[in-house]
Motif scaffolding. Structure first.
Motif, PDB file in Angstrom:
ATOM      1  N   UNK A  66       0.827  -1.220   0.000  1.00 27.62           N
ATOM      2  CA  UNK A  66       0.000   0.000   0.000  1.00 27.62           C
ATOM      3  C   UNK A  66       0.855   1.262   0.000  1.00 27.62           C
ATOM      4  N   UNK A  67       1.935   1.231   0.771  1.00 28.60           N
ATOM      5  CA  UNK A  67       2.826   2.390   0.849  1.00 28.60           C
ATOM      6  C   UNK A  67       3.624   2.563  -0.452  1.00 28.60           C
ATOM      7  N   UNK A  68       4.020   1.434  -1.059  1.00 27.24           N
ATOM      8  CA  UNK A  68       4.727   1.504  -2.355  1.00 27.24           C
ATOM      9  C   UNK A  68       3.836   2.168  -3.395  1.00 27.24           C
ATOM     10  N   UNK A  69       2.559   1.776  -3.394  1.00 28.87           N
ATOM     11  CA  UNK A  69       1.606   2.330  -4.368  1.00 28.87           C
ATOM     12  C   UNK A  69       1.444   3.831  -4.127  1.00 28.87           C
ATOM     13  N   UNK A  70       1.274   4.192  -2.839  1.00 28.40           N
ATOM     14  CA  UNK A  70       1.107   5.614  -2.502  1.00 28.40           C
ATOM     15  C   UNK A  70       2.357   6.405  -2.912  1.00 28.40           C
ATOM     16  N   UNK A  71       3.532   5.822  -2.626  1.00 29.62           N
ATOM     17  CA  UNK A  71       4.788   6.494  -2.955  1.00 29.62           C
ATOM     18  C   UNK A  71       4.955   6.613  -4.473  1.00 29.62           C
ATOM     19  N   UNK A  72       4.632   5.546  -5.183  1.00 32.43           N
ATOM     20  CA  UNK A  72       4.753   5.554  -6.659  1.00 32.43           C
ATOM     21  C   UNK A  72       3.868   6.649  -7.250  1.00 32.43           C
ATOM     22  N   UNK A  83       7.555   9.293 -16.318  1.00 35.40           N
ATOM     23  CA  UNK A  83       8.226   8.827 -15.105  1.00 35.40           C
ATOM     24  C   UNK A  83       7.864   7.352 -14.920  1.00 35.40           C
ATOM     25  N   UNK A  84       8.877   6.538 -14.720  1.00 34.76           N
ATOM     26  CA  UNK A  84       8.682   5.103 -14.524  1.00 34.76           C
ATOM     27  C   UNK A  84       9.118   4.779 -13.093  1.00 34.76           C
ATOM     28  N   UNK A  85       8.262   4.072 -12.384  1.00 37.61           N
ATOM     29  CA  UNK A  85       8.561   3.770 -10.978  1.00 37.61           C
ATOM     30  C   UNK A  85       9.240   2.407 -10.896  1.00 37.61           C
ATOM     31  N   UNK A  86      10.372   2.372 -10.192  1.00 41.19           N
ATOM     32  CA  UNK A  86      11.081   1.101 -10.020  1.00 41.19           C
ATOM     33  C   UNK A  86      10.631   0.447  -8.716  1.00 41.19           C
ATOM     34  N   UNK A  87      10.311  -0.829  -8.833  1.00 41.05           N
ATOM     35  CA  UNK A  87       9.858  -1.585  -7.661  1.00 41.05           C
ATOM     36  C   UNK A  87      10.655  -2.887  -7.585  1.00 41.05           C
ATOM     37  N   UNK A  88      11.289  -3.142  -6.444  1.00 43.02           N
ATOM     38  CA  UNK A  88      12.057  -4.391  -6.326  1.00 43.02           C
ATOM     39  C   UNK A  88      11.157  -5.631  -6.375  1.00 43.02           C
ATOM     40  N   UNK A  89      11.734  -6.729  -6.864  1.00 40.96           N
ATOM     41  CA  UNK A  89      10.990  -7.976  -7.026  1.00 40.96           C
ATOM     42  C   UNK A  89      10.828  -8.678  -5.666  1.00 40.96           C
ATOM     43  N   UNK A  90       9.711  -8.388  -5.012  1.00 38.93           N
ATOM     44  CA  UNK A  90       9.331  -9.045  -3.750  1.00 38.93           C
ATOM     45  C   UNK A  90       7.851  -9.374  -3.860  1.00 38.93           C
ATOM     46  N   UNK A  91       7.316 -10.095  -2.887  1.00 35.64           N
ATOM     47  CA  UNK A  91       5.864 -10.364  -2.866  1.00 35.64           C
ATOM     48  C   UNK A  91       5.088  -9.055  -2.887  1.00 35.64           C
ATOM     49  N   UNK A  92       5.488  -8.143  -1.982  1.00 40.12           N
ATOM     50  CA  UNK A  92       4.809  -6.850  -1.882  1.00 40.12           C
ATOM     51  C   UNK A  92       4.970  -6.062  -3.189  1.00 40.12           C
ATOM     52  N   UNK A  94       5.420  -7.270  -6.239  1.00 40.83           N
ATOM     53  CA  UNK A  94       4.596  -7.838  -7.324  1.00 40.83           C
ATOM     54  C   UNK A  94       3.162  -7.335  -7.219  1.00 40.83           C
ATOM     55  N   UNK A  95       2.641  -7.314  -5.983  1.00 39.27           N
ATOM     56  CA  UNK A  95       1.263  -6.860  -5.782  1.00 39.27           C
ATOM     57  C   UNK A  95       1.143  -5.372  -6.132  1.00 39.27           C
ATOM     58  N   UNK A  96       2.125  -4.599  -5.707  1.00 36.49           N
ATOM     59  CA  UNK A  96       2.112  -3.161  -6.015  1.00 36.49           C
ATOM     60  C   UNK A  96       2.198  -2.943  -7.523  1.00 36.49           C
ATOM     61  N   UNK A  97       3.017  -3.751  -8.195  1.00 36.15           N
ATOM     62  CA  UNK A  97       3.167  -3.634  -9.653  1.00 36.15           C
ATOM     63  C   UNK A  97       1.819  -3.852 -10.344  1.00 36.15           C
ATOM     64  N   UNK A  98       1.107  -4.883  -9.919  1.00 38.16           N
ATOM     65  CA  UNK A  98      -0.197  -5.191 -10.540  1.00 38.16           C
ATOM     66  C   UNK A  98      -1.181  -4.036 -10.329  1.00 38.16           C
ATOM     67  N   UNK A  99      -1.188  -3.477  -9.128  1.00 32.24           N
ATOM     68  CA  UNK A  99      -2.113  -2.364  -8.831  1.00 32.24           C
ATOM     69  C   UNK A  99      -1.743  -1.139  -9.670  1.00 32.24           C
ATOM     70  N   UNK A 100      -0.454  -0.821  -9.705  1.00 28.73           N
ATOM     71  CA  UNK A 100      -0.016   0.378 -10.445  1.00 28.73           C
ATOM     72  C   UNK A 100      -0.239   0.208 -11.950  1.00 28.73           C
ATOM     73  N   UNK A 101       0.019  -0.994 -12.462  1.00 30.44           N
ATOM     74  CA  UNK A 101      -0.198  -1.228 -13.898  1.00 30.44           C
ATOM     75  C   UNK A 101      -1.663  -0.990 -14.250  1.00 30.44           C
ATOM     76  N   UNK A 102      -2.565  -1.452 -13.388  1.00 29.50           N
ATOM     77  CA  UNK A 102      -4.009  -1.247 -13.647  1.00 29.50           C
ATOM     78  C   UNK A 102      -4.357   0.238 -13.604  1.00 29.50           C
ATOM     79  N   UNK A 103      -3.604   1.013 -12.834  1.00 28.69           N
ATOM     80  CA  UNK A 103      -3.854   2.464 -12.740  1.00 28.69           C
ATOM     81  C   UNK A 103      -3.101   3.252 -13.818  1.00 28.69           C
ATOM     82  N   UNK A 104      -2.428   2.535 -14.715  1.00 28.36           N
ATOM     83  CA  UNK A 104      -1.754   3.203 -15.840  1.00 28.36           C
ATOM     84  C   UNK A 104      -0.379   3.759 -15.512  1.00 28.36           C
ATOM     85  N   UNK A 105       0.208   3.308 -14.400  1.00 25.50           N
ATOM     86  CA  UNK A 105       1.567   3.765 -14.054  1.00 25.50           C
ATOM     87  C   UNK A 105       2.579   2.711 -14.503  1.00 25.50           C
ATOM     88  N   UNK A 106       3.590   3.161 -15.255  1.00 26.62           N
ATOM     89  CA  UNK A 106       4.618   2.234 -15.738  1.00 26.62           C
ATOM     90  C   UNK A 106       5.568   1.861 -14.606  1.00 26.62           C
TER      91      UNK A 106
END
Ligand code: E4P
Length: 228
Positions: A66-72, A83-92, A94-106
């Motif tokens: 949730x915080x990664x998404x808010x920060x992104x 602007x492309x947000x970098x997210x490390x490959x962890x469980x959290x 991966x979930x943040x990536x899926x949420x951000x991708x659905x919101x149109x954030x690269x």
């Protein structure tokens, strides 16, 4: 293969953005820490240099989804388009990536060391996956081979995800990933210079100038054309 500059050094970004065909700049917390000072001012300055047609990759520092998404979202709101947000490959992550991708954030899913991690990141909707080449090669693992595997998996899948190879120590590694079809690579200023420089190029250019001068003196072709 497209190239980005892997640095937050403003002088280097200004120089390579002027002279080299780069598509943007990538940062991570370590890269930002090398410059120090006011990090928001630094990121704004990078954006001002490269403009809004080139990519600026900025890594999250939060570690829970949730915080990664808010920060992104805050990073993108601050630095604007491309602007492309970098997210490390962890469980959290991966979930943040899926949420951000659905919101149109690269998202660039980073710190990828295996093709399996890259496959998961792509399936989560990452715009890029960033396999680390030198960090594998340093441990006698096949960094270039891993990039080749990832390219093969992504190019044969129904995903838009591109490979953004990272963590290079030599120009040869950069060329090697280009040869296996890597889409994009991010390289340091030193490695970028090494992609261009060759002593025989320098001596060839010096010889052209010498031969011209011997035959025609100090005039240039432009000078002759202007005065014809
Ligand atoms: C991209 O920005 C990566 O984080 C970076 O290329 C890692 O490089 P390093 O292994 O040289 O720290």
């Amino acid at each position: 293969m497209k190239l980005l500059l892997d640095t937050a050094n403003l002088a280097d970004i200004r120089y390579f953005n002027t002279y080299y065909p780069i598509e943007g700049a990538t940062t991570n917390p370590t890269i930002l820490s090398k410059e120090g000072g006011n990090v928001l001012e630094l990121l704004s300055s990078i954006r001002a240099i490269i403009g809004h047609k080139k990519e600026l990759h900025v890594q999250v520092t939060e570690t829970v989804c949730d915080k990664m998404v808010e920060e992104a979202e805050a990073i993108v709101a601050f630095l604007g388009p491309k602007t492309v947000v970098k997210i490390p490959i962890t469980d959290e992550g991966l979930r943040a990536t899926a949420i951000l991708a659905k919101r149109g954030i690269d998202v660039t899913v980073t710190a990828v060391l295996t093709a399996a991690q890259a496959m998961l990141a792509a399936n989560a909707g990452a715009a890029y996956v960033a396999p680390y080449v030198s960090r594998q090669e340093n441990l006698c693992a096949d960094g270039v081979g891993t990039v080749a595997e990832i390219v093969k998996i992504l190019d044969s899948s129904n995903v838009q995800t591109k490979v953004l190879a990272a963590s290079f120590k030599t120009a040869k590694e950069v060329l090697d990933v280009a040869v296996v079809g890597c889409h994009t690579a991010t390289v340091s200023a030193g490695t970028m210079r090494n992609l261009l420089s060759h002593t025989t190029t320098d001596t060839s250019i010096a010889r052209f100038a010498e031969d011209w001068k011997k035959a025609f003196g100090d005039v240039t072709l432009l000078g002759l054309l202007k005065n014809k």
